[in-house]
Write a protein that holds these residues in place. Structure first.
Motif, PDB file in Angstrom:
ATOM      1  N   SER A 689       0.837  -1.043   0.101  1.00 46.25           N
ATOM      2  CA  SER A 689      -0.044  -0.065   0.005  1.00 46.25           C
ATOM      3  C   SER A 689       0.888   1.364  -0.078  1.00 46.25           C
ATOM      4  CB  SER A 689      -0.727  -0.158   1.262  1.00 46.25           C
ATOM      5  OG  SER A 689      -1.622  -1.126   1.387  1.00 46.25           O
ATOM      6  N   VAL A 690       1.269   1.508  -1.125  1.00 43.19           N
ATOM      7  CA  VAL A 690       2.164   2.935  -1.354  1.00 43.19           C
ATOM      8  C   VAL A 690       1.447   3.946  -2.231  1.00 43.19           C
ATOM      9  CG1 VAL A 690       4.231   1.459  -1.099  1.00 43.19           C
ATOM     10  CG2 VAL A 690       3.095   1.672  -3.187  1.00 43.19           C
ATOM     11  N   ILE A 691       2.177   5.118  -2.100  1.00 47.57           N
ATOM     12  CA  ILE A 691       1.627   6.326  -2.839  1.00 47.57           C
ATOM     13  C   ILE A 691       3.033   6.663  -3.509  1.00 47.57           C
ATOM     14  CG2 ILE A 691       0.679   8.598  -2.654  1.00 47.57           C
ATOM     15  CD1 ILE A 691      -0.466   7.758  -0.020  1.00 47.57           C
ATOM     16  N   SER A 692       3.020   7.152  -4.889  1.00 47.20           N
ATOM     17  CA  SER A 692       4.181   7.270  -5.506  1.00 47.20           C
ATOM     18  C   SER A 692       4.445   8.828  -5.625  1.00 47.20           C
ATOM     19  CB  SER A 692       4.029   6.672  -6.902  1.00 47.20           C
ATOM     20  OG  SER A 692       2.957   7.065  -7.856  1.00 47.20           O
ATOM     21  N   GLU A 729      14.887  13.580  -3.869  1.00 48.85           N
ATOM     22  CA  GLU A 729      14.036  12.663  -3.036  1.00 48.85           C
ATOM     23  C   GLU A 729      14.699  11.368  -2.897  1.00 48.85           C
ATOM     24  OE1 GLU A 729      13.713  12.279  -7.565  1.00 48.85           O
ATOM     25  OE2 GLU A 729      14.022  13.703  -6.206  1.00 48.85           O
ATOM     26  N   VAL A 730      15.607  11.121  -3.510  1.00 47.44           N
ATOM     27  CA  VAL A 730      16.306   9.673  -3.415  1.00 47.44           C
ATOM     28  C   VAL A 730      17.041   9.687  -1.995  1.00 47.44           C
ATOM     29  CG1 VAL A 730      18.508   8.300  -4.182  1.00 47.44           C
ATOM     30  CG2 VAL A 730      16.918   9.578  -5.738  1.00 47.44           C
ATOM     31  N   LEU A 745       6.184   8.076   5.467  1.00 46.27           N
ATOM     32  CA  LEU A 745       7.679   7.240   5.353  1.00 46.27           C
ATOM     33  C   LEU A 745       8.002   7.115   3.990  1.00 46.27           C
ATOM     34  CD1 LEU A 745      10.033   5.490   6.447  1.00 46.27           C
ATOM     35  CD2 LEU A 745       8.572   3.705   6.252  1.00 46.27           C
ATOM     36  N   VAL A 746       9.185   7.485   3.694  1.00 47.70           N
ATOM     37  CA  VAL A 746       9.827   7.317   2.285  1.00 47.70           C
ATOM     38  C   VAL A 746      10.349   5.990   2.193  1.00 47.70           C
ATOM     39  CG1 VAL A 746      11.101   8.113   0.428  1.00 47.70           C
ATOM     40  CG2 VAL A 746      10.293   9.661   2.050  1.00 47.70           C
ATOM     41  N   VAL A 784       9.865   8.069  -5.907  1.00 46.93           N
ATOM     42  CA  VAL A 784       9.986   7.353  -4.500  1.00 46.93           C
ATOM     43  C   VAL A 784       8.345   6.927  -4.189  1.00 46.93           C
ATOM     44  CG1 VAL A 784      12.204   8.480  -3.578  1.00 46.93           C
ATOM     45  CG2 VAL A 784       9.955   9.296  -3.316  1.00 46.93           C
ATOM     46  N   TYR A 785       8.577   5.837  -3.510  1.00 42.75           N
ATOM     47  CA  TYR A 785       7.222   5.290  -2.856  1.00 42.75           C
ATOM     48  C   TYR A 785       6.971   5.747  -1.277  1.00 42.75           C
ATOM     49  CZ  TYR A 785       6.151   2.043  -6.568  1.00 42.75           C
ATOM     50  OH  TYR A 785       5.885   1.719  -7.803  1.00 42.75           O
TER      51      TYR A 785
END
Length: 879
Positions: A689-692, A729-730, A745-746, A784-785
């Motif tokens: 369950s992630v958000i990009s 973002e990395v 959380l990244v 990132v997610y």
């Protein structure tokens, strides 16, 4: 050197029957030797050949005249290179000698090797070969201490005198006590025979009880080693079926059988445990048939849940030959195992062992006996069991993270588990080859010492994953790579994904063939053209913790999107409500499944993307824009600003009409797709369950580097931000970011797939983004997610703040001046961690200025645990 060259001198030294036989024999010693070989002295050679020394001296003179040897003062005589212009004569058979009319005999019985894949495994970064223990867990200091003690006290006698063929009594006594407390086997040391491992025990029993006309039985699927040992005796071999409770007693032969091989604690290869009731049934059958049971219990010490039932040998010592090994707990290189035989067989087995090899070496037996006599071996077993349990847990979690709810057997113990491949993943042999290209070793049954006697689906759709010899981080990294390799294959236009939908027909496994699709609307000028015309090698910033300081860049949300149907267009939003641990509401909650995909329409589970219509392969999906009203479930589709379809997704008839409309966009489908809805989660490429999130500054940097324009919607992100630094973002990975008032959380970087190749404005595949990313940075990560930490609301214009709140930020420490000279950096090919020789790794006690080559050979990457050999020079391009 060709021996016939010697015949060209004044003496025909190749005639073994001539008067100069001694010279001929002396010349023979110089023939066929490598250039530079030192020849024996004339005195040594004369004594060896029992000829006069003058004869040898004369032979050496002939060889020096021919230029075949040369004499070096104060050094000796050495073989020299022959004259390249002098071709040796073709040897002819001496007259009077006839070729024999018979040929040398071959073994009358077949002898086959167990499949080990050794040459391939040496080139792997992540090797899941089953049954391997981890070298770092070997109790080296403890072993060295006991070994030194035995060498000091009694070492000379033990190493010079022959021991008992049955093995050292002290070790047999220690084993008797150990198996009595752990396996319930009451055995006198006289019934225990030390062997080199389980395979030698199987071979000994086979030699004693099997021959032509006898019958042997073993589990099917089962061990190649047992099958081949039985075959080598000429006996008939039958397989006995295995199910979730182990060997099936009702499938045992109904006629006289000499041996039955069984692995009750952790069946090889399925990993199931033989139930207690079946153990009793098998023992009763063995007594009726006069059969000895070969009980291979080598995995008994590595039980992770519950406890093992008593061994078969504990309840049926009269008909059971118990086989144990230290290969799992200590290591296969030790070469020690043991047999516990019925009392009436003890003498004959010892006699067979004496004839075979006379017994095992004394020193290792004595050292292991010392270790087992105290409590140190039991403590060691408990330690390695805890380590392997953690590895097992990491492997299961990594599989589920990359492949959803996987079908697994054998996870309750041992050093491997059996993975039944899901639909959407190619056959085992194909996955083995795909994994090998990524330096990962995963193994179908036939590649790792397992076999099936009767045709089985496991041959094609099962992989063995041994987790003992890897670190937890390596396991996670390897599963991520394996998932990427499979996804990359699905992205390939040459792959026919329809072969991945359901079980393939019986027969040999073929690599993916060319797809039958030929999209008529795709202009050939836009087929897989790379985004980067002239690749310029560089790398993105490494995965590091973000520097915390008052000068943090604050970005803002520029746009928000959701994608109600996987593969279809984005739907812009002004704001969204987030829920802790959940994706954006109604994002990819629907998907267009392939008509033959094995999915439950009413309650579909997450599956690999090959089961669905995919934008990367069916770019016609980008021809329409869609919008979903989540209150009414009314879906509308437009093409070129004109409405072309609409309907309620909860109405079966209207949903069927929508499916037929989407079929017009999918020329490769033979039937309409099936519109399914996820009841839990969503249909992202991985089951989490992630958000990009995409950083627009990073895209602008890529546009400048590549000289092309990139539509941000190619990357199908949920959140787009602006105002941050390129690639910033990395550095957030592993930390938290706050968007508006909501914390995330990244979790990880986002590996881009072939969907980014499709231009959402033209519905054409005009670039190759993943290949261009690899050319530029060595990987295909972009964006990132995020994982929501709390419930909240985020909106366009909200501020993005990395690393928590401003109040918690401390000033960064002052950096030491850079050393003079070139800055040497090396990048890990496993996770892209960068080792800077000028900085060292202070947290590991490696001071600044330590060269990579000066690091210990067992040093590993701090991030993923990869070996030092996987580091390559990090090239800077100034960007």
């Amino acid at each position: 050197m060709d021996a016939s060259s010697c015949a060209s001198g004044p003496i025909q030294c190749r005639d073994p029957h001539g008067p100069d036989r001694g010279a001929a024999e002396a010349c023979d010693h110089a023939c066929g030797l490598p250039v530079g070989t030192r020849m024996p002295s004339s005195r040594q050679l004369s004594e060896q050949l029992a000829v006069a020394r003058n004869t040898v001296v004369r032979a050496y003179e002939i060889l020096m005249t021919e230029g075949l040897v040369d004499s070096r003062p104060a050094s000796g005589i050495f073989v020299s290179a022959p004259d390249p212009g002098c071709a040796p004569p073709v040897p002819t058979a001496p007259q009077g000698v006839r070729e024999p009319s018979w040929s040398m005999p071959l073994p009358s019985l077949p002898v086959r090797f167990v499949q080990r894949s050794g040459t391939i495994r040496s080139r792997l970064s992540f090797d899941f070969y089953p049954g391997r223990s981890h070298h770092a867990l070997f109790p080296l200091k403890l072993w060295r201490r006991h070994l030194a003690k035995n060498l000091t006290f009694g070492g000379a006698r033990g190493l010079t005198e022959g021991g008992e063929a049955a093995g050292l009594l002290a070790l047999r006594s220690a084993i008797a006590l150990y198996i009595a407390t752990t396996r319930g086997i009451a055995a006198d040391p006289s019934r225990i025979i030390i062997v080199s491992g389980v395979q030698e025990g199987i071979s000994l029993a086979s030699r004693l009880f099997l021959h032509r006309g006898t019958l042997a039985a073993l589990e099917d699927p089962g061990s190649q080693g047992a099958l081949y040992a039985f075959e080598a005796t000429g006996s008939e071999t039958v397989g006995v079926a295995v199910d979730q409770d182990g060997l099936v007693p009702s499938d045992l032969p109904l006629r006289s059988t000499a041996l039955l091989y069984v692995t009750p604690s952790h069946q090889f290869p399925t990993g199931v445990m033989l139930s207690a009731g079946r153990r009793d049934s098998i023992a009763a059958w063995a007594r009726r048939c006069g059969c000895y049971i070969l009980e291979d219990d080598s995995d008994a010490d590595l039980r992770f849940e519950g406890s093992n039932p008593p061994a078969i040998a504990a309840d049926a010592p009269d008909c059971t030959i118990y086989l144990g090994s230290f290969a799992r707990t200590l290591g296969a290189g030790l070469g020690l195992g043991f047999m516990v035989v019925p009392p009436r067989l003890a003498e004959v087995v010892v006699a067979a062992k004496e004839l075979l090899d006379g017994g095992n070496a004394w020193l290792d037996q004595a050292t292991l006996a010392e270790m087992m006599a105290g409590n140190s071996y039991a403590v060691h077993v408990a330690r390695v069991r805890a380590h392997y349990r953690e590895n097992r847990d990491r492997l299961l979690a990594a599989l589920r993270r990359s492949f959803g709810e996987v079908s697994i057997s054998g996870e309750t113990g041992g050093l491997h588990l059996l993975w039944h491949l899901p639909a959407g993943v190619p056959d085992a042999a194909v996955v083995e080859n795909l994994a090998r290209r990524s330096r990962i070793g995963v193994y179908p049954l036939a590649s790792c010492g397992a076999m099936t006697i009767r045709p089985s689906l496991l041959d094609r759709r099962a992989l063995l994953l041994g987790f003992g010899a890897l670190l937890p981080k390596q396991i996670e990294q390897a599963m991520d790579r394996l998932s990427e390799a499979i996804d990359d294959t699905v992205d390939d236009l040459k792959t026919d994904v329809t072969t991945y939908l359901v079980e393939a027909p019986q027969g040999s496994v073929q690599l993916p063939g060319r797809a039958r699709r030929t999209p008529m609307h795709l202009d050939s000028r836009f087929r897989q053209q790379p985004a980067l015309p002239k690749p310029r090698r560089a790398r993105a910033p490494s995965k590091t913790r973000i520097a915390q300081g008052p000068g943090l860049t604050m970005a803002s949300v520029s746009s928000i999107y959701r994608y109600p149907i996987k593969g279809l267009s984005a739907q812009p939003l002004a704001q969204i409500d987030t829920e802790a641990g959940r994706p954006i509401p109604y994002d990819r909650v629907f998907a267009l499944a392939r008509p033959t995909a094995p999915l439950d329409r009413d309650d579909p589970k997450w599956a690999k993307k090959g089961l669905f219509a995919m934008l990367m392969l069916d770019e016609g999906l980008a021809q329409v824009a869609t919008s979903l009203d989540i209150d009414t479930m009314w879906l509308t589709a437009w093409r070129a600003g004109r409405q072309v379809a609409a309907g309620c997704l909860t109405d079966p008839a209207q949903r069927e009409q929508l499916e037929r409309f989407f079929w017009t966009l999918l020329p490769s489908f033979k039937d309409p797709p099936v519109l399914i809805r996820s009841r839990v989660g969503h249909f992202m490429d991985k089951p989490d369950s992630v958000i990009s999130l995409i950083n627009l500054a990073t895209l602008r940097s890529l546009e400048e580097r590549w000289g092309v324009s990139l539509d941000p919607l190619r990357f199908r992100a949920n959140i787009y931000i602006d105002g941050a630094k390129a690639f910033e973002e990395v550095d957030w990975v592993g930390n938290e970011v706050t968007i508006g008032g909501t914390t995330f959380l990244v979790d990880r970087v986002n590996g881009r797939c072939g969907a980014t190749n499709v231009n959402p404005a033209t519905a054409r595949r005009d670039l190759d983004i993943p290949t261009s990313l690899r050319a530029s940075f060595g990987h295909k990560n972009l964006g990132v997610y995020l994982i929501a930490r709390q419930n909240g609301t985020i909106a366009v214009g909200d501020t993005v703040l990395a690393s928590g709140s401003i109040e918690d930020v401390a000033a960064p420490p002052a950096r030491s001046p850079e050393p003079e000279g070139p800055r040497r950096q090396f990048i890990c090919r496993g996770c892209y961690y960068i080792y800077d020789e000028s900085a060292g790794v202070p947290q590991q006690g490696i001071p600044p200025g330590t060269a990579l080559m000066a690091l210990p050979t067992d040093w590993r990457c701090p991030d993923c645990g990869s070996e030092k050999l996987l580091f390559v020079p990090h090239v800077h391009d100034g960007s």
